[in-house]
Design a protein around this motif. Structure first.
Motif, short mmCIF file in Angstrom:
data_model
loop_
_atom_site.label_atom_id
_atom_site.label_comp_id
_atom_site.label_asym_id
_atom_site.label_seq_id
_atom_site.Cartn_x
_atom_site.Cartn_y
_atom_site.Cartn_z
N ASP A 193 3.40 -1.87 -14.81
CA ASP A 193 4.74 -1.63 -14.52
C ASP A 193 4.89 -0.59 -13.22
N GLN A 194 3.82 0.54 -13.00
CA GLN A 194 3.87 1.08 -11.89
C GLN A 194 3.64 0.34 -10.65
N PHE A 195 3.04 -0.91 -10.60
CA PHE A 195 2.77 -1.55 -9.43
C PHE A 195 4.00 -2.31 -9.19
N ARG A 196 4.71 -2.76 -10.22
CA ARG A 196 5.99 -3.44 -10.01
C ARG A 196 7.05 -2.61 -9.39
N GLN A 197 7.04 -1.15 -9.89
CA GLN A 197 7.85 -0.25 -9.26
C GLN A 197 7.68 0.28 -8.01
N ALA A 198 6.28 0.01 -7.60
CA ALA A 198 5.89 0.48 -6.36
C ALA A 198 6.25 -0.72 -5.05
N LEU A 199 6.21 -1.87 -5.72
CA LEU A 199 6.67 -2.95 -4.69
C LEU A 199 8.02 -3.54 -4.72
N SER A 200 8.95 -2.97 -5.59
CA SER A 200 10.18 -3.02 -5.60
C SER A 200 10.95 -2.07 -4.65
N VAL A 201 12.02 -2.56 -4.02
CA VAL A 201 12.98 -1.61 -3.34
C VAL A 201 13.82 -0.68 -4.13
N SER A 202 13.63 0.68 -3.79
CA SER A 202 14.65 1.49 -4.56
C SER A 202 14.09 1.48 -6.03
N GLY A 203 12.92 1.37 -6.37
CA GLY A 203 12.29 1.53 -7.80
C GLY A 203 12.76 0.62 -8.73
N GLY A 204 13.05 -0.54 -8.33
CA GLY A 204 13.63 -1.73 -9.14
C GLY A 204 14.98 -2.19 -9.25
N GLU A 205 15.95 -1.53 -8.47
CA GLU A 205 17.25 -1.77 -8.23
C GLU A 205 17.39 -3.20 -7.60
N ASP A 206 18.37 -3.83 -7.51
CA ASP A 206 18.66 -5.04 -6.80
C ASP A 206 18.66 -4.94 -5.41
N MET A 207 17.61 -5.86 -4.86
CA MET A 207 17.47 -5.70 -3.41
C MET A 207 18.47 -5.99 -2.59
N GLU A 208 19.59 -6.90 -3.23
CA GLU A 208 20.61 -7.35 -2.41
C GLU A 208 21.45 -6.05 -2.21
N GLU A 209 21.40 -5.08 -3.01
CA GLU A 209 22.56 -3.76 -2.98
C GLU A 209 21.67 -2.77 -2.04
N ALA A 210 20.38 -3.10 -1.77
CA ALA A 210 19.82 -1.98 -0.96
C ALA A 210 20.23 -2.23 0.67
N GLY A 211 20.47 -0.90 1.20
CA GLY A 211 20.95 -0.88 2.55
C GLY A 211 19.70 -1.13 3.56
N ALA A 212 20.01 -1.18 4.85
CA ALA A 212 18.86 -1.18 5.96
C ALA A 212 18.09 -0.01 5.86
N ALA A 213 18.48 1.22 5.40
CA ALA A 213 17.68 2.20 5.70
C ALA A 213 16.71 2.46 4.42
N GLU A 214 17.11 2.19 3.40
CA GLU A 214 16.13 1.84 1.99
C GLU A 214 15.16 0.82 2.27
N LEU A 215 15.62 -0.27 2.95
CA LEU A 215 14.43 -1.33 3.37
C LEU A 215 13.37 -0.87 4.22
N LEU A 216 13.93 -0.21 5.20
CA LEU A 216 13.02 0.29 6.42
C LEU A 216 12.06 1.37 5.53
N MET A 217 12.63 2.20 4.83
CA MET A 217 11.83 3.23 4.23
C MET A 217 10.85 2.79 3.30
N HIS A 218 11.19 1.51 2.53
CA HIS A 218 10.21 0.91 1.73
C HIS A 218 9.14 0.44 2.39
N TYR A 219 9.43 -0.30 3.47
CA TYR A 219 8.03 -0.99 4.17
C TYR A 219 7.35 -0.06 4.92
N ILE A 220 8.03 1.23 5.43
CA ILE A 220 7.12 2.22 5.86
C ILE A 220 6.13 2.78 4.68
N SER A 221 6.75 2.87 3.55
CA SER A 221 6.16 3.82 2.50
C SER A 221 5.46 3.03 1.52
#
Length: 92
Positions: free
Chosen positions: A1-29
């Motif tokens: 479950d921890q790895f699933r949350q780490a690999l998902s954007v915004s801790g598991g929220e819908d990726m379609e709803e994620a903004g550009a800033a959230e996606l950028l921070m996800h890929y950086i971190s």
């Protein structure tokens, strides 16, 4: 479950709803998120596994920052005490 949350954007929220800033921070971190996912939950072993593994992860990150600061100081021509104060201390 921890790895699933780490690999998902915004801790598991819908990726379609994620903004550009959230996606950028996800890929950086994502590297740091995956490293933190190796720390087990606190309820395992009365919290001792979590404590010792988290302490080990902090030690590894500290060693990495120390090496990077040393390399940066060598490239720029700074002495070790100056590099420690300007790079390492400012990052804490």
């Amino acid at each position: 479950d921890q790895f699933r949350q780490a690999l998902s954007v915004s801790g598991g929220e819908d990726m379609e709803e994620a903004g550009a800033a959230e996606l950028l921070m996800h890929y950086i971190s994502i590297t740091w998120k995956l490293l933190a996912a190796f720390v087990p939950p606190a309820h395992y072993g009365g919290g001792w596994y979590c404590f010792w593994i988290a302490l080990s992860v902090v030690g590894v990150i500290t060693a990495l920052i120390n090496d990077l600061a040393s390399i940066f100081g060598c490239l720029v021509g700074l002495e070790d005490p100056v590099t420690a104060i300007t790079v390492v201390a400012l990052g804490t």
